[in-house]
Motif scaffolding. Sequence first.
Motif, short mmCIF file in Angstrom:
data_model
loop_
_atom_site.label_atom_id
_atom_site.label_comp_id
_atom_site.label_asym_id
_atom_site.label_seq_id
_atom_site.Cartn_x
_atom_site.Cartn_y
_atom_site.Cartn_z
N VAL A 1 1.01 -1.19 0.04
CA VAL A 1 -0.07 0.01 -0.06
C VAL A 1 0.86 1.18 -0.02
N GLN A 2 0.57 2.20 -0.76
CA GLN A 2 1.40 3.43 -0.83
C GLN A 2 0.89 4.51 -0.06
N SER A 3 -0.50 4.49 -0.07
CA SER A 3 -1.02 5.72 0.93
C SER A 3 -2.45 5.47 1.15
N ILE A 4 -3.08 6.14 2.28
CA ILE A 4 -4.45 5.97 3.08
C ILE A 4 -4.76 7.17 2.95
N ASP A 5 -6.18 7.30 2.48
CA ASP A 5 -7.06 8.45 2.78
C ASP A 5 -8.09 8.18 3.56
N THR A 6 -7.93 8.51 4.82
CA THR A 6 -9.07 8.42 5.80
C THR A 6 -10.21 9.35 5.55
N THR A 7 -10.20 10.34 4.87
CA THR A 7 -11.35 11.15 4.45
C THR A 7 -12.33 10.25 3.48
N ALA A 8 -11.54 9.97 2.32
CA ALA A 8 -12.17 9.30 1.08
C ALA A 8 -12.45 7.78 1.57
N LEU B 1 2.84 4.61 6.98
CA LEU B 1 1.63 4.69 6.44
C LEU B 1 0.50 5.35 7.12
N ALA B 2 0.37 4.97 8.28
CA ALA B 2 -0.53 5.45 9.50
C ALA B 2 -0.24 6.95 9.75
N GLN B 3 1.09 7.03 9.92
CA GLN B 3 1.60 8.46 10.08
C GLN B 3 1.24 9.57 9.26
N ALA B 4 1.66 8.90 7.82
CA ALA B 4 1.35 9.83 6.41
C ALA B 4 -0.20 10.15 6.54
N ALA B 5 -1.05 9.28 7.05
CA ALA B 5 -2.46 9.47 6.67
C ALA B 5 -3.17 10.36 8.02
N GLY B 6 -2.28 10.65 9.07
CA GLY B 6 -2.65 11.62 9.99
C GLY B 6 -3.27 10.93 11.24
N ILE B 7 -2.92 9.64 11.36
CA ILE B 7 -3.29 8.65 12.35
C ILE B 7 -2.32 9.00 13.46
N ALA B 8 -2.82 8.94 14.82
CA ALA B 8 -1.82 9.13 15.89
C ALA B 8 -1.04 8.22 16.14
N ILE B 9 0.26 8.49 16.34
CA ILE B 9 1.42 7.37 16.76
C ILE B 9 1.86 7.83 18.13
N ASP B 10 1.96 6.67 18.76
CA ASP B 10 2.42 6.74 20.16
C ASP B 10 3.17 5.54 20.63
N ASN B 11 4.72 5.33 20.07
CA ASN B 11 5.24 3.94 20.44
C ASN B 11 4.46 2.86 19.42
N GLY B 12 4.32 3.29 18.06
CA GLY B 12 3.53 2.31 17.38
C GLY B 12 2.07 3.19 16.81
N ALA C 1 -8.65 0.97 23.80
CA ALA C 1 -8.72 -0.25 24.36
C ALA C 1 -9.47 -1.40 23.50
N THR C 2 -10.21 -0.72 22.54
CA THR C 2 -11.09 -1.75 21.68
C THR C 2 -10.26 -1.62 20.39
N GLY C 3 -9.03 -1.38 20.15
CA GLY C 3 -8.39 -1.49 19.00
C GLY C 3 -8.64 -0.41 17.66
N ALA C 4 -9.42 0.70 18.18
CA ALA C 4 -9.70 1.76 17.28
C ALA C 4 -8.52 2.73 17.32
N THR C 5 -8.30 3.31 16.30
CA THR C 5 -7.27 4.38 15.91
C THR C 5 -8.10 5.50 16.22
N SER C 6 -6.98 6.68 16.15
CA SER C 6 -7.60 8.11 15.87
C SER C 6 -8.50 8.47 14.79
N ALA C 7 -8.75 7.75 13.73
CA ALA C 7 -9.25 7.93 12.37
C ALA C 7 -10.53 7.00 12.51
N PRO C 8 -11.77 7.58 11.89
CA PRO C 8 -12.83 6.89 12.19
C PRO C 8 -12.66 5.69 11.18
#
Length: 400
Positions: free
Chosen positions: A79-86, A244-255, A260-267
């Motif tokens: 995967v080259q990129s993720i668009d969490t809006t689209a 990939l996640a960081q480039a998509a704007g998803i929060a990173i903190d030691n990974g 607690a459910t496995g959900a990230t900062s992106a919907p």
Amino acid sequence: MHVVIVGAGQAGAALAAKLRSLGATGPITMIGDEPSPPYQRPPLSKAYLMGQIGPERLWLRAPEFWADQGITLHLGDPVQSIDTTAKTVTLGGKTIAYDHLALTTGSTARRLPAAIGGDLPGVYTVRTLADVDAMRPEFIAGRRVVIVGGGYIGLEAAAVAAKLGLQVTVLELAPRILQRVAAPETSDHFRRLHSDHGVTILESTGLDRLLGDSHVTGARLSDGREIAADFVIAGVGITPNTALAQAAGIAIDNGIATDATGATSAPQVWSAGDCASFPWQGGRLRLESVGHAIDQAEVVAENILGAGKVYTAAPWFWSDQYDCKLQIAGLNTGYDRIITRPGQGGSVSFWYYQGDRLLALDAMNDARAYMVGKRLIDMGKSPDPAAVANPETDLKALLK
């Protein structure tokens, strides 16, 4: 509902299979950057490196399983990129839309810096099938290998090399092998084991640089000594794949940071396995183990389907070296004393306590101690350390 899984390792495979077993009927697409179908990594540095099993024995599922389950595999196509809006992922000029996205991107072995010769031919890491396929021809009796790093991966590779008749030297910068992950008692056990098999372990010894021009020929140590090498293995840890996640704007903190459910900062974006960190005892934790990858991925699968389930980690690990099977339960962070329990036939277990609380244990060729200790930790029970230390104590009685 289309679920796209980026990462075709242990966590990704477990997540896809769990979705189907839970009755998910929509399309599932799993994307992996390696050309091989999902496979297990632990045997790479053990039975596969020894030549005892072929690649098909590594597969997590028979190839037809994925087609039979209606799970589409895109392999060898990162995967080259993720668009969490689209809500799309792009790979190889192709864009795939998702309703839910699971990032199970795993981790990458750290390489030695190019500035000290880490990019010389003959320098290897142990992480992927391709890594091990590349190094296997080097394992010829009488040849000399230098292993940089005295953690579990380095020591497992050392054990294979010694069993195959190579001359093995392990370099460990810390004062003792396994210092980051185990008590001195466990370090001492494995130092003796490797010494008995002819392995030279140099602790408190750094690598100044690797030697050679067109191929590695040796290593200059931090104390100025030079040792010859026909090849070198770097076992200096792994880095979570978060780019990939960081480039998509998803929060990173030691990974990739999850709740607690496995959900990230992106919907509708989830994460599990080596690449993910999750809440743990007031902080955050990232685990690198098969058991965790499977357990967390299966909880994420449930939550994609709306369960709202909290993931509770029950860490366990293992390592095989020579005829010694090490089984680890729990996390030893914060221990202040070790209780040693002798077993039968030379087996032994080391129990980690913080005050009167049992945190973890390391069991060497003692499956009974491991099984009881793991159950105690999972149950939140802490037996009397004196009872644990007494070899006459019936371990099962500790569970009552």
